[in-house]
Structures are given as structure tokens and as C-alpha cells.
Scaffold this motif. Structure first.
Motif, PDB file in Angstrom:
ATOM      1  N   TRP A 128      25.993   7.714  44.844  1.00  0.00           N
ATOM      2  CA  TRP A 128      25.824   8.998  44.170  1.00  0.00           C
ATOM      3  C   TRP A 128      24.728   8.897  43.118  1.00  0.00           C
ATOM      4  CZ3 TRP A 128      27.921  13.539  45.541  1.00  0.00           C
ATOM      5  CH2 TRP A 128      29.008  13.519  46.414  1.00  0.00           C
ATOM      6  N   ARG A 129      23.927   9.979  43.018  1.00  0.00           N
ATOM      7  CA  ARG A 129      22.875  10.060  42.011  1.00  0.00           C
ATOM      8  C   ARG A 129      22.879  11.472  41.446  1.00  0.00           C
ATOM      9  NH1 ARG A 129      18.676   6.449  44.863  1.00  0.00           N
ATOM     10  NH2 ARG A 129      19.863   5.728  46.644  1.00  0.00           N
ATOM     11  N   THR A 130      22.570  11.598  40.178  1.00  0.00           N
ATOM     12  CA  THR A 130      22.424  12.917  39.559  1.00  0.00           C
ATOM     13  C   THR A 130      20.937  13.162  39.325  1.00  0.00           C
ATOM     14  OG1 THR A 130      24.587  12.796  38.484  1.00  0.00           O
ATOM     15  CG2 THR A 130      22.995  14.356  37.581  1.00  0.00           C
ATOM     16  N   VAL A 131      20.438  14.268  39.866  1.00  0.00           N
ATOM     17  CA  VAL A 131      19.001  14.540  39.823  1.00  0.00           C
ATOM     18  C   VAL A 131      18.743  15.933  39.267  1.00  0.00           C
ATOM     19  CG1 VAL A 131      18.620  13.030  41.803  1.00  0.00           C
ATOM     20  CG2 VAL A 131      18.877  15.495  42.167  1.00  0.00           C
ATOM     21  N   ASP A 132      17.505  16.146  38.861  1.00  0.00           N
ATOM     22  CA  ASP A 132      17.043  17.462  38.423  1.00  0.00           C
ATOM     23  C   ASP A 132      16.145  18.025  39.526  1.00  0.00           C
ATOM     24  OD1 ASP A 132      17.986  17.647  35.518  1.00  0.00           O
ATOM     25  OD2 ASP A 132      16.982  15.702  35.536  1.00  0.00           O
ATOM     26  N   PRO A 133      16.648  18.966  40.325  1.00  0.00           N
ATOM     27  CA  PRO A 133      15.873  19.458  41.472  1.00  0.00           C
ATOM     28  C   PRO A 133      14.696  20.335  41.054  1.00  0.00           C
ATOM     29  CG  PRO A 133      17.892  20.714  41.244  1.00  0.00           C
ATOM     30  CD  PRO A 133      17.964  19.606  40.218  1.00  0.00           C
ATOM     31  N   ILE A 134      13.578  20.149  41.754  1.00  0.00           N
ATOM     32  CA  ILE A 134      12.369  20.928  41.479  1.00  0.00           C
ATOM     33  C   ILE A 134      12.096  21.933  42.594  1.00  0.00           C
ATOM     34  CG2 ILE A 134       9.852  20.772  41.236  1.00  0.00           C
ATOM     35  CD1 ILE A 134      10.277  18.065  39.889  1.00  0.00           C
ATOM     36  N   GLY A 135      12.184  21.487  43.848  1.00  0.00           N
ATOM     37  CA  GLY A 135      11.901  22.385  44.960  1.00  0.00           C
ATOM     38  C   GLY A 135      12.148  21.709  46.287  1.00  0.00           C
ATOM     39  N   LEU A 136      11.979  22.473  47.356  1.00  0.00           N
ATOM     40  CA  LEU A 136      12.207  21.999  48.722  1.00  0.00           C
ATOM     41  C   LEU A 136      10.914  22.115  49.519  1.00  0.00           C
ATOM     42  CD1 LEU A 136      15.644  23.741  49.330  1.00  0.00           C
ATOM     43  CD2 LEU A 136      15.282  21.290  49.079  1.00  0.00           C
ATOM     44  N   VAL A 137      10.655  21.132  50.362  1.00  0.00           N
ATOM     45  CA  VAL A 137       9.443  21.099  51.188  1.00  0.00           C
ATOM     46  C   VAL A 137       9.849  20.727  52.608  1.00  0.00           C
ATOM     47  CG1 VAL A 137       7.226  19.944  51.578  1.00  0.00           C
ATOM     48  CG2 VAL A 137       7.982  20.413  49.251  1.00  0.00           C
ATOM     49  N   THR A 138       9.229  21.353  53.603  1.00  0.00           N
ATOM     50  CA  THR A 138       9.441  20.939  54.987  1.00  0.00           C
ATOM     51  C   THR A 138       8.108  20.577  55.615  1.00  0.00           C
ATOM     52  OG1 THR A 138      10.278  21.598  57.167  1.00  0.00           O
ATOM     53  CG2 THR A 138       9.323  23.335  55.805  1.00  0.00           C
ATOM     54  N   VAL A 139       8.064  19.437  56.310  1.00  0.00           N
ATOM     55  CA  VAL A 139       6.856  18.949  56.967  1.00  0.00           C
ATOM     56  C   VAL A 139       7.231  18.487  58.367  1.00  0.00           C
ATOM     57  CG1 VAL A 139       4.953  17.307  56.883  1.00  0.00           C
ATOM     58  CG2 VAL A 139       5.935  18.159  54.750  1.00  0.00           C
ATOM     59  N   ARG A 140       6.678  19.178  59.387  1.00  0.00           N
ATOM     60  CA  ARG A 140       6.927  18.831  60.783  1.00  0.00           C
ATOM     61  C   ARG A 140       8.418  18.666  61.075  1.00  0.00           C
ATOM     62  NH1 ARG A 140       2.531  15.503  59.347  1.00  0.00           N
ATOM     63  NH2 ARG A 140       0.569  16.211  60.235  1.00  0.00           N
ATOM     64  N   GLY A 141       9.202  19.636  60.613  1.00  0.00           N
ATOM     65  CA  GLY A 141      10.624  19.635  60.915  1.00  0.00           C
ATOM     66  C   GLY A 141      11.461  18.740  60.023  1.00  0.00           C
ATOM     67  N   GLN A 142      10.840  18.028  59.086  1.00  0.00           N
ATOM     68  CA  GLN A 142      11.583  17.169  58.171  1.00  0.00           C
ATOM     69  C   GLN A 142      11.599  17.809  56.785  1.00  0.00           C
ATOM     70  OE1 GLN A 142       9.733  13.317  58.283  1.00  0.00           O
ATOM     71  NE2 GLN A 142      10.549  12.817  60.303  1.00  0.00           N
ATOM     72  N   GLY A 143      12.798  17.916  56.213  1.00  0.00           N
ATOM     73  CA  GLY A 143      12.947  18.549  54.921  1.00  0.00           C
ATOM     74  C   GLY A 143      13.054  17.525  53.804  1.00  0.00           C
ATOM     75  N   TYR A 144      12.508  17.877  52.632  1.00  0.00           N
ATOM     76  CA  TYR A 144      12.524  16.984  51.475  1.00  0.00           C
ATOM     77  C   TYR A 144      12.952  17.763  50.237  1.00  0.00           C
ATOM     78  CZ  TYR A 144       9.637  13.997  54.463  1.00  0.00           C
ATOM     79  OH  TYR A 144       9.156  13.232  55.508  1.00  0.00           O
ATOM     80  N   LEU A 145      13.700  17.088  49.380  1.00  0.00           N
ATOM     81  CA  LEU A 145      14.035  17.612  48.060  1.00  0.00           C
ATOM     82  C   LEU A 145      13.144  16.903  47.043  1.00  0.00           C
ATOM     83  CD1 LEU A 145      15.834  19.032  45.893  1.00  0.00           C
ATOM     84  CD2 LEU A 145      17.341  17.026  46.037  1.00  0.00           C
ATOM     85  N   LEU A 146      12.346  17.672  46.313  1.00  0.00           N
ATOM     86  CA  LEU A 146      11.545  17.120  45.227  1.00  0.00           C
ATOM     87  C   LEU A 146      12.359  17.247  43.952  1.00  0.00           C
ATOM     88  CD1 LEU A 146       7.982  18.572  45.967  1.00  0.00           C
ATOM     89  CD2 LEU A 146       9.160  16.628  46.997  1.00  0.00           C
ATOM     90  N   ALA A 147      12.476  16.162  43.229  1.00  0.00           N
ATOM     91  CA  ALA A 147      13.325  16.156  42.043  1.00  0.00           C
ATOM     92  C   ALA A 147      12.812  15.119  41.057  1.00  0.00           C
ATOM     93  CB  ALA A 147      14.775  15.852  42.438  1.00  0.00           C
ATOM     94  N   THR A 148      13.465  15.052  39.907  1.00  0.00           N
ATOM     95  CA  THR A 148      13.254  13.959  38.972  1.00  0.00           C
ATOM     96  C   THR A 148      14.613  13.334  38.689  1.00  0.00           C
ATOM     97  OG1 THR A 148      13.483  15.373  37.017  1.00  0.00           O
ATOM     98  CG2 THR A 148      11.261  15.052  37.891  1.00  0.00           C
ATOM     99  N   ARG A 149      14.603  12.063  38.358  1.00  0.00           N
ATOM    100  CA  ARG A 149      15.837  11.348  38.014  1.00  0.00           C
ATOM    101  C   ARG A 149      15.544  10.484  36.799  1.00  0.00           C
ATOM    102  NH1 ARG A 149      18.320   6.458  40.948  1.00  0.00           N
ATOM    103  NH2 ARG A 149      20.422   6.364  40.104  1.00  0.00           N
ATOM    104  N   SER A 150      16.233  10.772  35.719  1.00  0.00           N
ATOM    105  CA  SER A 150      15.976  10.102  34.439  1.00  0.00           C
ATOM    106  C   SER A 150      14.506  10.228  34.054  1.00  0.00           C
ATOM    107  CB  SER A 150      16.375   8.624  34.527  1.00  0.00           C
ATOM    108  OG  SER A 150      17.757   8.503  34.826  1.00  0.00           O
ATOM    109  N   GLY A 151      13.919  11.380  34.378  1.00  0.00           N
ATOM    110  CA  GLY A 151      12.536  11.664  34.020  1.00  0.00           C
ATOM    111  C   GLY A 151      11.496  11.163  34.997  1.00  0.00           C
ATOM    112  N   ALA A 152      11.906  10.365  35.997  1.00  0.00           N
ATOM    113  CA  ALA A 152      10.952   9.810  36.977  1.00  0.00           C
ATOM    114  C   ALA A 152      10.933  10.657  38.246  1.00  0.00           C
ATOM    115  CB  ALA A 152      11.336   8.374  37.313  1.00  0.00           C
TER     116      ALA A 152
END
Length: 327
Positions: A173-197
Motif C-alpha cells: 500500500w502507498r498513499t499518493v497525491d494524484p495529478i492526472g491520468l494518461v493513456t498511451v497505446r491502450g495502457q493507462g497511467y496515474l501521474l502522482a507525487t509521493r512524499s513530494g517526489a
């Protein structure tokens, strides 16, 4: 929210008849580039927005178009924003909402245009599941409940707990700060920061998710294009990159350029095959990409990569040299 902006754009055109991209940008408090993207999304969804050239030109709706877009619910309006890519809607778990939204868009068309629109749809195919070589394009499977929870946290601006299975690691488990969602060639990604990184998570590796009540620590406005480009650049320039010297058949050069991080041309040999220097993300990436080229490429250096490809080819040849087993 961008979904609200899309509806606002249509209502502005309905009210004013015709507006320039600059005027729309001022009304919506966004850039003209964002307006042009929204116009493309509306057009892809079947809303007849057209451009008029000239000094007094701009964007307008086709005369007679009945814009009953206020009947769209949140997910349907959101789905229209990714309607330019059907695969994008699927990647974010909005396939059903997209279908429902499209029904409402068709219903908003004047009766005289409905048959024409239906016929036009039959003449267009976007992102089919296979290409001309019958290679199937696979979308990653992500549970709807996980996608819904991630979407809610992203749009509400709340922190998010995810049970994430990183490659080669046990899920945790990780707690993150979500920024946005991106999809590239059918693959989805969550862009976020964790502890500021900065962190980028594959949606298919999120096993469970929980939206928290705590506000996310993130800027109020975001430019996902810029963030994705920056992270992509860091990904390509980081890690254990491998540089390969090789010769390749001219007909397969474009394919190599499409899989390598970078390709630099050298001299062309007497056989007509160019000598190239290609860079790959790591050893596994190099082996995979060059194996696809089979006998249409030869690695000249490094030696360990030549040996790896030779051993793999020998194992395949050995397997086919044996008499096939009969079940």
C-alpha cells in the motif's frame, strides 16, 4: 473541470453563433491550444463544429444543430473528452459512459442529419483491434471499481491509497497525491507525487484503491502534456541504457526507429545496409527489439548482445530440429 468547459464551449457557440479561438479562450479562461483540442474532441464525438476562414472567421455549430448536451451526466460528459480515442475511453473505464453519451449526441441531431451521421459512422474506423499484419492491440485489464476510485480521487483533488504491484516486487500500500491520468497505446497511467517526489503508476498494476478525505498536495492547475513529456524524457534518459552498433535492412530501419529510444545513422555498407547506433532503455529492451527484426538486422557490438541473440536463436532452432511430440 474540463468536462464542464466542453459543455460551456458548445453553449457559447450556440449563444453567439460564431466565435474565434481567441474569443473562446478568453471566455473559458484557457489557452487557444486548449480550445483547439476541445474543438477536436467535440468533432470526434459527432458534434458538428466547423471552422470559417477569413478575417471575421471562427468556429460555429452547423445550422439547425440542437444542443441538448445539458442532459449529459458527469461521466458521459467526461467520456466525450476522450472520444477522440475509443481506446482512451476504455482505458479509463469510461466505455459505457461513452456509448451512452454518443446516443445522446445523436439524439440531439436534427432528424434530417441523423441518417447521414449514422451512415458516416459506418464509413469510419478508428483504432481497430488489429493492424494490417493482424497484430492484436491489447488493452490492459483494470477492474472498474479500481478505475472509479482512482478517477474520483483525481477529479476531487483528494489523496489516494493504492495497493500497487511494482514490477518484480510484492504488492504494498502507498498513499499518493494524484495529478492526472494518461493513456498511451491502450495502457493507462496515474501521474502522482509521493512524499513530494514524482511517481508514475501503471493502472493495470493497481490492485485496489481507496479515495481519502484528505486534500491532495498538488497545484491547482496542471499541464499534463508538459508533465508527461518531462517524465518521458527522464525515463528515456535514466536507467541502465544500452547503446548498440548494428547493421539493418533498409526496409526495417523505420521499425527499429519506432522501438529504440534513439537511432543515429552511420555509413552504408557495400551491401546497402546502413550501419546505425541505437540506444535502448536496458538490456531486456535491446534483446526484445532486435529479436523482432530476425535476420534483417545484425548486432556488431556489444559482444554480450550478439551472444544473447545467438543463444536464443540456437534454442529455437534446437526445438524445431526435434521430432514434434504427438499428444
Amino acid at each position: 473541470m474540463r468536462a464542464d468547459r466542453l459543455v460551456s464551449l458548445v453553449l457559447l457557440l450556440r449563444r453567439h453563433g460564431r466565435l474565434s479561438a481567441a474569443a473562446l479562450a478568453r471566455e473559458l479562461e484557457v489557452s487557444t491550444r486548449t480550445v483547439l483540442r476541445d474543438i477536436d474532441a467535440l468533432s470526434a464525438a459527432g458534434v458538428p463544429v466547423y471552422a470559417e476562414r477569413g478575417r471575421n472567421g471562427g468556429f460555429a455549430l452547423l445550422p439547425g444543430f440542437r444542443t441538448e448536451l445539458t442532459g449529459l451526466n458527469h461521466d458521459e460528459a467526461l467520456a466525450l473528452l476522450v472520444a477522440g480515442s475509443r481506446r482512451g475511453a476504455q482505458a479509463f473505464g469510461l466505455g459505457g459512459a461513452l456509448a451512452s453519451a454518443m446516443h445522446k449526441v445523436v439524439d440531439a441531431l436534427p432528424e434530417s442529419h441523423r441518417a447521414t451521421a449514422a451512415g458516416a459512422v459506418e464509413r469510419l474506423l478508428i483504432d481497430p483491434e488489429t493492424d494490417l499484419l493482424a497484430r492484436r492491440l491489447t488493452d490492459e485489464e483494470v477492474p472498474d471499481a479500481v478505475l472509479a476510485e482512482v478517477r474520483r480521487a483525481v477529479f476531487a483533488g483528494h489523496r489516494l491509497r493504492i495497493h500497487y504491484a511494482a514490477a518484480g516486487q510484492a504488492p504494498k500500500w502507498r498513499t499518493v497525491d494524484p495529478i492526472g491520468l494518461v493513456t498511451v497505446r491502450g495502457q493507462g497511467y496515474l501521474l502522482a507525487t509521493r512524499s513530494g517526489a514524482d511517481r508514475t503508476y501503471r493502472l493495470s498494476r493497481i490492485l485496489a484503491a481507496e479515495e481519502l478525505a484528505e486534500p491532495a498536495r498538488r497545484p491547482e492547475r496542471v499541464d499534463l502534456d508538459r508533465i508527461w513529456q518531462e517524465r518521458s524524457t527522464r525515463f528515456r534518459t535514466g536507467g541502465d541504457q544500452v547503446t548498440v552498433l548494428l547493421r539493418v535492412h533498409p526496409a526495417r530501419r523505420a521499425e527499429l526507429a519506432g522501438t529504440a529510444l534513439s537511432v543515429h545513422a552511420g555509413e552504408t555498407g557495400a551491401d546497402g545496409w546502413p550501419r546505425l547506433e541505437a540506444t535502448f532503455q536496458d538490456a531486456r529492451h535491446a534483446v526484445w527489439a532486435l529479436w523482432q527484426l530476425a535476420t534483417n538486422a545484425e548486432v556488431l557490438a556489444p559482444q554480450w548482445l550478439r551472444t544473447s541473440l545467438r543463444d536464443r536463436a540456437a534454442a529455437v532452432a534446437a526445438g524445431y530440429s526435434r521430432k514434434p511430440s504427438v499428444a
